[in-house]
Write a protein that holds these residues in place. Sequence first.
Motif, PDB file in Angstrom:
ATOM      1  N   ARG A  68       0.824  -1.216   0.000  1.00  0.00           N
ATOM      2  CA  ARG A  68       0.000   0.000   0.000  1.00  0.00           C
ATOM      3  C   ARG A  68       0.856   1.262   0.000  1.00  0.00           C
ATOM      4  O   ARG A  68       0.429   2.304  -0.496  1.00  0.00           O
ATOM      5  N   GLY A  69       2.048   1.180   0.541  1.00  0.00           N
ATOM      6  CA  GLY A  69       2.927   2.344   0.537  1.00  0.00           C
ATOM      7  C   GLY A  69       4.155   2.112   1.373  1.00  0.00           C
ATOM      8  O   GLY A  69       4.060   1.648   2.511  1.00  0.00           O
ATOM      9  N   HIS A  70       5.336   2.410   0.798  1.00  0.00           N
ATOM     10  CA  HIS A  70       6.600   2.224   1.511  1.00  0.00           C
ATOM     11  C   HIS A  70       7.574   3.320   1.110  1.00  0.00           C
ATOM     12  O   HIS A  70       7.411   3.966   0.069  1.00  0.00           O
ATOM     13  N   PRO A  71       8.602   3.569   1.917  1.00  0.00           N
ATOM     14  CA  PRO A  71       9.580   4.603   1.556  1.00  0.00           C
ATOM     15  C   PRO A  71      10.382   4.198   0.326  1.00  0.00           C
ATOM     16  O   PRO A  71      10.657   3.013   0.108  1.00  0.00           O
ATOM     17  N   PRO A  72      10.780   5.138  -0.482  1.00  0.00           N
ATOM     18  CA  PRO A  72      11.594   4.822  -1.668  1.00  0.00           C
ATOM     19  C   PRO A  72      12.872   4.090  -1.286  1.00  0.00           C
ATOM     20  O   PRO A  72      13.542   4.431  -0.316  1.00  0.00           O
ATOM     21  N   GLY A  73      13.167   3.046  -2.056  1.00  0.00           N
ATOM     22  CA  GLY A  73      14.412   2.304  -1.874  1.00  0.00           C
ATOM     23  C   GLY A  73      14.347   1.201  -0.847  1.00  0.00           C
ATOM     24  O   GLY A  73      15.304   0.419  -0.719  1.00  0.00           O
ATOM     25  N   PHE A  74      13.253   1.091  -0.110  1.00  0.00           N
ATOM     26  CA  PHE A  74      13.141   0.064   0.923  1.00  0.00           C
ATOM     27  C   PHE A  74      12.571  -1.222   0.340  1.00  0.00           C
ATOM     28  O   PHE A  74      11.639  -1.192  -0.471  1.00  0.00           O
ATOM     29  N   VAL A  85      13.960   3.769  11.735  1.00  0.00           N
ATOM     30  CA  VAL A  85      13.528   5.071  11.240  1.00  0.00           C
ATOM     31  C   VAL A  85      12.020   5.000  11.052  1.00  0.00           C
ATOM     32  O   VAL A  85      11.458   3.935  10.760  1.00  0.00           O
ATOM     33  N   GLY A  86      11.352   6.124  11.250  1.00  0.00           N
ATOM     34  CA  GLY A  86       9.899   6.141  11.171  1.00  0.00           C
ATOM     35  C   GLY A  86       9.372   7.194  10.235  1.00  0.00           C
ATOM     36  O   GLY A  86      10.133   7.912   9.565  1.00  0.00           O
ATOM     37  N   PRO A  87       8.036   7.338  10.154  1.00  0.00           N
ATOM     38  CA  PRO A  87       7.414   8.280   9.222  1.00  0.00           C
ATOM     39  C   PRO A  87       7.655   9.736   9.569  1.00  0.00           C
ATOM     40  O   PRO A  87       7.377  10.611   8.745  1.00  0.00           O
ATOM     41  N   ASP A  88       8.178  10.012  10.750  1.00  0.00           N
ATOM     42  CA  ASP A  88       8.535  11.392  11.064  1.00  0.00           C
ATOM     43  C   ASP A  88       9.783  11.831  10.316  1.00  0.00           C
ATOM     44  O   ASP A  88      10.068  13.028  10.206  1.00  0.00           O
ATOM     45  N   VAL A  89      10.522  10.855   9.767  1.00  0.00           N
ATOM     46  CA  VAL A  89      11.767  11.140   9.046  1.00  0.00           C
ATOM     47  C   VAL A  89      11.615  10.887   7.554  1.00  0.00           C
ATOM     48  O   VAL A  89      12.076  11.676   6.728  1.00  0.00           O
ATOM     49  N   ILE A  90      10.976   9.777   7.189  1.00  0.00           N
ATOM     50  CA  ILE A  90      10.794   9.442   5.767  1.00  0.00           C
ATOM     51  C   ILE A  90       9.348   9.058   5.523  1.00  0.00           C
ATOM     52  O   ILE A  90       8.696   8.462   6.368  1.00  0.00           O
ATOM     53  N   GLY A 116       9.338  -8.480   9.722  1.00  0.00           N
ATOM     54  CA  GLY A 116      10.293  -8.569  10.817  1.00  0.00           C
ATOM     55  C   GLY A 116      10.572  -9.950  11.336  1.00  0.00           C
ATOM     56  O   GLY A 116      11.721 -10.312  11.626  1.00  0.00           O
ATOM     57  N   GLY A 117       9.539 -10.784  11.472  1.00  0.00           N
ATOM     58  CA  GLY A 117       9.770 -12.122  11.988  1.00  0.00           C
ATOM     59  C   GLY A 117      10.623 -12.956  11.071  1.00  0.00           C
ATOM     60  O   GLY A 117      11.539 -13.658  11.520  1.00  0.00           O
ATOM     61  N   GLN A 118      10.353 -12.883   9.779  1.00  0.00           N
ATOM     62  CA  GLN A 118      11.160 -13.637   8.815  1.00  0.00           C
ATOM     63  C   GLN A 118      12.571 -13.076   8.724  1.00  0.00           C
ATOM     64  O   GLN A 118      13.535 -13.817   8.513  1.00  0.00           O
ATOM     65  N   LEU A 119      12.706 -11.757   8.859  1.00  0.00           N
ATOM     66  CA  LEU A 119      14.028 -11.136   8.803  1.00  0.00           C
ATOM     67  C   LEU A 119      14.925 -11.666   9.917  1.00  0.00           C
ATOM     68  O   LEU A 119      16.108 -11.961   9.697  1.00  0.00           O
ATOM     69  N   VAL A 120      14.375 -11.811  11.120  1.00  0.00           N
ATOM     70  CA  VAL A 120      15.160 -12.350  12.230  1.00  0.00           C
ATOM     71  C   VAL A 120      15.392 -13.842  12.044  1.00  0.00           C
ATOM     72  O   VAL A 120      16.477 -14.356  12.315  1.00  0.00           O
ATOM     73  N   LEU A 147      22.200  -1.722   8.678  1.00  0.00           N
ATOM     74  CA  LEU A 147      20.795  -1.968   8.397  1.00  0.00           C
ATOM     75  C   LEU A 147      19.951  -0.812   8.923  1.00  0.00           C
ATOM     76  O   LEU A 147      20.186  -0.320  10.025  1.00  0.00           O
ATOM     77  N   VAL A 148      18.960  -0.411   8.142  1.00  0.00           N
ATOM     78  CA  VAL A 148      17.974   0.570   8.592  1.00  0.00           C
ATOM     79  C   VAL A 148      16.591  -0.063   8.411  1.00  0.00           C
ATOM     80  O   VAL A 148      16.220  -0.445   7.296  1.00  0.00           O
ATOM     81  N   LEU A 149      15.833  -0.167   9.509  1.00  0.00           N
ATOM     82  CA  LEU A 149      14.513  -0.780   9.497  1.00  0.00           C
ATOM     83  C   LEU A 149      13.435   0.287   9.631  1.00  0.00           C
ATOM     84  O   LEU A 149      13.547   1.191  10.457  1.00  0.00           O
ATOM     85  N   PHE A 150      12.379   0.148   8.847  1.00  0.00           N
ATOM     86  CA  PHE A 150      11.275   1.116   8.861  1.00  0.00           C
ATOM     87  C   PHE A 150       9.985   0.450   9.314  1.00  0.00           C
ATOM     88  O   PHE A 150       9.675  -0.685   8.935  1.00  0.00           O
ATOM     89  N   ASP A 151       9.216   1.163  10.141  1.00  0.00           N
ATOM     90  CA  ASP A 151       7.804   0.877  10.354  1.00  0.00           C
ATOM     91  C   ASP A 151       7.086   2.210  10.528  1.00  0.00           C
ATOM     92  O   ASP A 151       7.716   3.273  10.509  1.00  0.00           O
ATOM     93  N   ASP A 152       5.775   2.173  10.677  1.00  0.00           N
ATOM     94  CA  ASP A 152       5.019   3.407  10.884  1.00  0.00           C
ATOM     95  C   ASP A 152       4.293   3.396  12.221  1.00  0.00           C
ATOM     96  O   ASP A 152       3.310   4.129  12.412  1.00  0.00           O
ATOM     97  N   ASP A 153       4.782   2.557  13.148  1.00  0.00           N
ATOM     98  CA  ASP A 153       4.095   2.401  14.424  1.00  0.00           C
ATOM     99  C   ASP A 153       5.015   2.503  15.629  1.00  0.00           C
ATOM    100  O   ASP A 153       4.553   2.580  16.761  1.00  0.00           O
ATOM    101  N   GLY A 154       6.327   2.477  15.422  1.00  0.00           N
ATOM    102  CA  GLY A 154       7.258   2.588  16.526  1.00  0.00           C
ATOM    103  C   GLY A 154       7.432   1.331  17.344  1.00  0.00           C
ATOM    104  O   GLY A 154       8.067   1.363  18.409  1.00  0.00           O
ATOM    105  N   VAL A 155       6.901   0.210  16.864  1.00  0.00           N
ATOM    106  CA  VAL A 155       6.977  -1.049  17.611  1.00  0.00           C
ATOM    107  C   VAL A 155       7.778  -2.099  16.837  1.00  0.00           C
ATOM    108  O   VAL A 155       8.783  -2.629  17.321  1.00  0.00           O
TER     109      VAL A 155
END
Length: 488
Positions: free
Chosen positions: A305-311, A361-366, A316-320, A334-342
């Motif tokens: 539905r929407g993600h930052p450019p280049g991401f 990094v969160g939506p307050d930055v990107i 998260g579970g599969q990444l770990v 590594l830089v990880l993005f979400d829009d919830d802070g959790v």
Amino acid sequence: MKPIPGTQPKPSDAAPLVTPTELRRRWRAGEEVALLDVREEGPYSLAHPFFAVSLPLSQIELRVLDLIPRLGAPIAVYDDGEGYAERAAKRISALGYTDVSILDGGLGAYRTVGEVFRDVNVPSKAFGELVEAIRHTPSLSANEVKALIETEPDLVVLDARRFEEYRTMSIPRGVSVPGGELAFRAREIAPAPGTTIIVNCAGRTRSIIGAQSLINAGLPNKIFALRNGTIGWTLAGHAVERGRTDRFLQRPEATYSATRASAAQWAERVGVPVLDRSTFDRFLAQANERTLYLLDVRTPEEYERGHPPGFASAPGGQLVQATDEWIAVRGSRLVLFDDDGVRARMAASWLIQMGWEAHVVGPDVIEATEAGTRPPRRPVPPTSGGAIDVAELIANRDNWTVIDLARSPAYAAGHIPGAHFVLASRFSEDLPRLPGERAIVLTSADGDEAMFALADATASTQRKVVVLKGGTRAWTGSNQPLERDRHS
């Protein structure tokens, strides 16, 4: 190519050699290096160095640009005497990578100085065992969980696997909540502190990490991992359910504030860095000198539905659980993005404990301004050589021998009727053994792998060789049937 420290030059245009001892020194020093096992995944799973990443020779063009985003990153390739390493080094260098070497002596030489390991995703699985041993993560046997499911009304079962795995097979009362979502959603699913929570997966690791994530996130409930997951469940003789679609996708509301505060507190305790705009911009500017992975750890549906450019999408579970499926360069950033802070904080907290430099990094930055899926980064397939479409293959089916380059499980799950299973790395051995004299059609999932393999196939046989445009996906898209469980 100028040899880098710890490497030895080889004659002519061959890649330099790097010793196993030098490779291990780089790991210990935290320096950047990617070690690629260019055999097929089967031999890789039987024996490989701890930090080796599986990238079969035939998959290089399909996956390497995502696995190793920086063209200057140090790369070492190896095999076990099959002759793949030199071919792989040339193909990787041809894509623009400038620091490619071959592990001197291959797997055999590595065995003399270091341990080798069985299985796949070994670093993540070993980490899960370490977490359980140190934190004493609570777990219950399959029989104990079955008794609770049958007798305890105030209980939830959270299945930490990917939704596709859950839908294939699940235990009773299970709800799909992939591992990276657990700390984000569990309070909303089980708001009462007296509710017992069971976390299960296929085997062990995601159950352990999932249960411990909930404990780390401060949930007051009784929390247990299902020991040995659905494998342990079935080995105990218990029935599974198939085709379930129970999911929890709603964003938490009533419990969100507490969930976010707990995640922030845990992340601060572990030392997860939260990026501001200037630091994030600096990381981007340094991406040509320091390998940088940009990963969106939310669900694939949210990413689309929407993600930052280049991401890239990396739930998260599969990444770990399977870090080496996204990240090949040890010592990278590594830089990880979400829009919830959790979710990014919880995933980063594990990655940091695994030895990675992870930031959030969160939506307050990107801003998440790009929609849709992000296709794999691949070079443009070569356009020279013959190709036919599905209609031509159907009309002249008796004139063609179809070769499917899919991995073995995908081939068994479904392939063009009559297609032979052949690995591109074995063209020189297997193509001359094909029965008959008909021309050959190469197919792969979307046709790209077949196109990249065309030159090698043509050099390995006297027969005419072409590629099926669009691959097996085009075949099924034309409402053509697949055959299953046929062996070549």
